[in-house]
Design an enzyme around this catalytic site. Structure first.
Site, PDB file in Angstrom:
ATOM      1  CG  HIS A 116      29.469  42.687  80.782  1.00 14.83           C
ATOM      2  ND1 HIS A 116      28.592  42.596  80.089  1.00 14.83           N
ATOM      3  CD2 HIS A 116      29.037  42.552  82.317  1.00 14.83           C
ATOM      4  CE1 HIS A 116      27.326  42.994  80.614  1.00 14.83           C
ATOM      5  NE2 HIS A 116      27.198  42.484  82.080  1.00 14.83           N
ATOM      6  CB  SER A 143      33.957  42.210  84.897  1.00 15.99           C
ATOM      7  OG  SER A 143      33.530  42.629  86.023  1.00 15.99           O
ATOM      8  CG  ASP A 152      27.914  38.996  79.541  1.00 15.01           C
ATOM      9  OD1 ASP A 152      28.752  40.136  78.958  1.00 15.01           O
ATOM     10  OD2 ASP A 152      26.813  39.405  79.279  1.00 15.01           O
TER      11      ASP A 152
HETATM   12  C1  GRF Z   1      31.963  49.432  76.761  1.00 16.11           C
HETATM   13  O1  GRF Z   1      31.104  49.611  78.426  1.00 16.11           O
HETATM   14  C2  GRF Z   1      32.198  48.048  77.595  1.00 16.11           C
HETATM   15  O2  GRF Z   1      31.917  47.273  78.775  1.00 16.11           O
HETATM   16  C3  GRF Z   1      30.791  47.548  76.931  1.00 16.11           C
HETATM   17  O3  GRF Z   1      30.583  48.342  75.097  1.00 16.11           O
HETATM   18  C4  GRF Z   1      31.145  49.557  76.052  1.00 16.11           C
HETATM   19  C5  GRF Z   1      31.662  50.141  74.515  1.00 16.11           C
HETATM   20  O4  GRF Z   1      32.227  51.430  74.289  1.00 16.11           O
HETATM   21  N1  GRF Z   1      30.893  46.179  76.115  1.00 16.11           N
HETATM   22  P1  GRF Z   1      33.339  51.904  73.593  1.00 16.11           P
HETATM   23  O5  GRF Z   1      33.014  51.435  72.518  1.00 16.11           O
HETATM   24  O6  GRF Z   1      34.892  51.253  73.855  1.00 16.11           O
HETATM   25  O7  GRF Z   1      32.956  53.137  74.169  1.00 16.11           O
END
Ligand code: GRF
Length: 220
Positions: A116, A143, A152
């Site tokens: 997250h 996190s 979350d």
């Molecule tokens: C990440 O920043 C994650 O924290 C959030 O969504 C984003 C996903 O990015 N939950 P990716 O698809 O891994 O590029």
């Protein structure tokens, strides 16, 4: 005669979008001493670039398209059936943009990790980077936590900090947060596969001890 090596924990990754975290995990899993094996990648969006990344790496993929289901329960039921086909030891949510039902989360308790993009418990939900900027935070971050029924809200295992710069926009901040995720997530997944982290009743456990506050990786 040499005994067969112990089987490696199997990892199933769920993603919805670009899959940059997935890519970081694929890259980490190619290291010779990586203690787990990625067995499948599932997406809820047929166009997700994450599917291409998995295919490039010769990893089995599946799609459970959420738009084809009437309810969250039906979608989660179909997703669960796909997951059970692979019977993974660990399910990694890597940018998986669906809220999971209580039944789903309970079925995989202790085996579900999520990333997250905030220093939880701050900024659950969406638009975390803009909200951190609006609040004038000096430090933001990401996190990795166990998934529980609370959105979350499951026990946090580790966090990586990112300094907020005066000129930051939500985009520039997101870029640096994601770069940290790509370092932190593989580390935590290694720990899981090595049996070092577990979900206790209210906290995460690390090497058999209660983890009262998450491990913190400072900004570099
Ligand atoms: C990440 O920043 C994650 O924290 C959030 O969504 C984003 C996903 O990015 N939950 P990716 O698809 O891994 O590029």
């Amino acid at each position: 005669m040499k005994a067969d090596p112990a089987p490696q924990p199997s990892i199933l990754i769920l993603a919805s979008g670009s899959g940059s975290n997935l890519q970081a995990l694929i890259d980490a899993s190619r290291e010779r001493d990586f203690p787990g094996k990625i067995v499948a990648v599932g997406c809820n969006r047929p166009q997700a670039f994450a599917l291409e990344r998995a295919a490039q790496a010769n990893i089995e993929t599946f799609v459970v398209d959420h738009t084809k289901y009437q309810s969250r329960e039906e979608f989660d039921g179909a997703l669960m059936a796909e997951i059970l086909r692979h019977n993974p030891d660990l399910i990694v949510l890597a940018g998986f943009m669906r809220i999971l039902t209580t039944d789903f989360v309970r079925a995989f308790r202790g085996k579900l990790l999520n990333v997250h993009p905030s220093l939880l418990p701050k900024y659950t939900g969406l638009n975390t980077h803009q909200r951190a900027l609006d609040a004038g935070e000096a430090v933001h971050g990401t996190s990795i936590h166990f998934v529980t029924e609370e959105l979350d809200g499951g026990p946090v295992i580790a966090q990586a900090e990112v300094q907020v710069l005066p000129k930051d926009t939500a985009e520039s901040l997101e870029e640096r947060v994601q770069a940290r995720e790509h370092v932190l997530y593989p580390i935590v997944i290694r720990w899981f596969c090595e049996g070092r982290i577990q979900l206790g009743s209210d906290f995460a456990m690390f090497d058999g001890e209660l983890l009262k506050s998450p491990m913190r990786l400072p900004d570099n």
